[in-house]
Design an enzyme around this catalytic site. Structure first.
Site, PDB file in Angstrom:
ATOM      1  N   GLU A   6      37.709  36.487  34.736  1.00  0.00           N
ATOM      2  CA  GLU A   6      39.038  36.708  35.114  1.00  0.00           C
ATOM      3  C   GLU A   6      39.484  38.073  35.127  1.00  0.00           C
ATOM      4  O   GLU A   6      38.692  38.845  34.298  1.00  0.00           O
ATOM      5  CB  GLU A   6      40.056  35.915  34.410  1.00  0.00           C
ATOM      6  CG  GLU A   6      40.592  34.688  34.863  1.00  0.00           C
ATOM      7  CD  GLU A   6      41.454  34.746  35.998  1.00  0.00           C
ATOM      8  OE1 GLU A   6      41.422  35.882  36.503  1.00  0.00           O
ATOM      9  OE2 GLU A   6      42.231  33.636  36.434  1.00  0.00           O
ATOM     10  N   ASP A   7      40.204  38.744  35.982  1.00  0.00           N
ATOM     11  CA  ASP A   7      40.732  40.016  35.644  1.00  0.00           C
ATOM     12  C   ASP A   7      41.655  40.115  34.528  1.00  0.00           C
ATOM     13  O   ASP A   7      42.044  40.971  33.801  1.00  0.00           O
ATOM     14  CB  ASP A   7      41.508  40.459  37.188  1.00  0.00           C
ATOM     15  CG  ASP A   7      42.599  39.605  37.663  1.00  0.00           C
ATOM     16  OD1 ASP A   7      42.476  38.431  37.257  1.00  0.00           O
ATOM     17  OD2 ASP A   7      43.160  39.666  38.721  1.00  0.00           O
ATOM     18  N   ARG A  15      44.328  47.042  45.264  1.00  0.00           N
ATOM     19  CA  ARG A  15      43.017  46.660  44.609  1.00  0.00           C
ATOM     20  C   ARG A  15      42.018  47.487  44.569  1.00  0.00           C
ATOM     21  O   ARG A  15      40.995  47.669  43.709  1.00  0.00           O
ATOM     22  CB  ARG A  15      42.498  45.507  45.475  1.00  0.00           C
ATOM     23  CG  ARG A  15      43.391  44.147  45.294  1.00  0.00           C
ATOM     24  CD  ARG A  15      42.766  43.002  45.950  1.00  0.00           C
ATOM     25  NE  ARG A  15      43.887  41.916  46.310  1.00  0.00           N
ATOM     26  CZ  ARG A  15      44.145  40.931  45.691  1.00  0.00           C
ATOM     27  NH1 ARG A  15      43.750  41.182  44.283  1.00  0.00           N
ATOM     28  NH2 ARG A  15      44.927  39.906  45.957  1.00  0.00           N
ATOM     29  N   ASP A  58      47.442  35.937  31.752  1.00  0.00           N
ATOM     30  CA  ASP A  58      49.006  36.320  31.413  1.00  0.00           C
ATOM     31  C   ASP A  58      49.472  35.201  30.668  1.00  0.00           C
ATOM     32  O   ASP A  58      49.478  35.243  29.304  1.00  0.00           O
ATOM     33  CB  ASP A  58      49.675  36.638  32.761  1.00  0.00           C
ATOM     34  CG  ASP A  58      50.886  37.242  32.513  1.00  0.00           C
ATOM     35  OD1 ASP A  58      51.510  37.029  31.584  1.00  0.00           O
ATOM     36  OD2 ASP A  58      51.610  37.877  33.574  1.00  0.00           O
ATOM     37  N   PHE A  98      53.529  44.722  34.134  1.00  0.00           N
ATOM     38  CA  PHE A  98      52.776  44.502  35.518  1.00  0.00           C
ATOM     39  C   PHE A  98      51.780  45.696  35.715  1.00  0.00           C
ATOM     40  O   PHE A  98      52.144  46.789  35.649  1.00  0.00           O
ATOM     41  CB  PHE A  98      53.719  44.131  36.489  1.00  0.00           C
ATOM     42  CG  PHE A  98      53.092  43.551  37.850  1.00  0.00           C
ATOM     43  CD1 PHE A  98      52.644  41.942  37.768  1.00  0.00           C
ATOM     44  CD2 PHE A  98      52.352  44.358  38.977  1.00  0.00           C
ATOM     45  CE1 PHE A  98      52.031  41.689  38.636  1.00  0.00           C
ATOM     46  CE2 PHE A  98      51.864  43.799  39.770  1.00  0.00           C
ATOM     47  CZ  PHE A  98      51.482  42.355  39.792  1.00  0.00           C
TER      48      PHE A  98
END
Ligand code: XMP
Ligand code: MG
Length: 193
Positions: A113-114, A179, A117, A166
């Site tokens: 995963e990036d 990205r 959260d 964020f």
């Protein structure tokens, strides 16, 4: 010569209506990825794991991570959507990309995963994979926001524990943009903009 030393001062970037400031430099990301690869090698080198890369955000981290894993493994790409704008909606649709895999049984699976959260995406993914008899599941995530986390499956491995702001760059996007940035940027609170 181009140097990636931490002394480089990156400037703020604007994506759509938001301003982001430099947060994690590519050199730090590379260094943490080295350490993660080392830890994963110790555990998985003899296990022929299946890496499930969660698109789209994890594509850059996954590419840099697997480049450092010098043992037999397979890589599969999956997609699910749970996110709109900069607020995690928790509304998850479906997992795409495992249609060709008949069995996930008896196989160590490492989800890549990036960012984790709230953890609700991972909860959904674990449930889907467990329904397909995948029992040896673990997650490696580049980023982890522990203050927001309320899931059942925290990442066993993560690169950086970060506050709830964020972030974009290095695969992560804001409304589809950002990205391609090589560093990670963090949204500035509106008072600071
Ligand atoms: P949950 O809350 O389910 O969210 O753990 C996981 C997914 O939400 C996205 N996400 C972000 N994307 N910057 C992003 O670009 C962020 O700061 C951020 N926080 C969560 C991401 O798609 C992740 O897989
Ligand atoms: Mg993601």
């Amino acid at each position: 010569m181009l140097s990636f030393s931490k002394k480089i001062r990156l400037s703020n970037i604007t994506l759509q209506d938001r301003v982001f400031s430099p947060y994690l430099h590519q050199a730090e990301i590379a260094q943490r990825t080295d350490s993660l690869a080392q830890a994963l090698t110790e555990v998985y080198a003899q296990q022929f794991p299946l890496l499930l890369v969660v698109l789209k955000g994890a594509f850059r981290f996954a590419a840099d991570l697997v480049a450092r894993l010098d043992f037999p493994l397979e890589v599969e790409f999956i997609r699910l959507a749970s996110y709109e704008n900069s607020q995690s909606s928790g509304q998850i649709r479906t997992v795409l990309g495992l249609e060709d895999r008949l069995s996930l049984e008896d196989r160590p699976i490492l989800i890549v995963e990036d960012i984790v959260d709230t953890g609700l995406t991972l909860d959904f993914l674990y449930a889907q994979l467990q329904a397909r008899q995948a029992h040896q599941l673990a997650t490696v995530s580049l980023l982890f926001k522990p203050d927001n986390f309320r899931g059942e499956h925290p990442p066993a491995y993560f690169g950086f524990s970060i506050p709830p702001a964020f972030v974009v760059g290095y695969g992560l996007d804001y409304q589809g943009q950002g990205r391609q940035l090589n560093d990670i940027f963090r949204e500035k609170p509106s008072a600071e903009v």
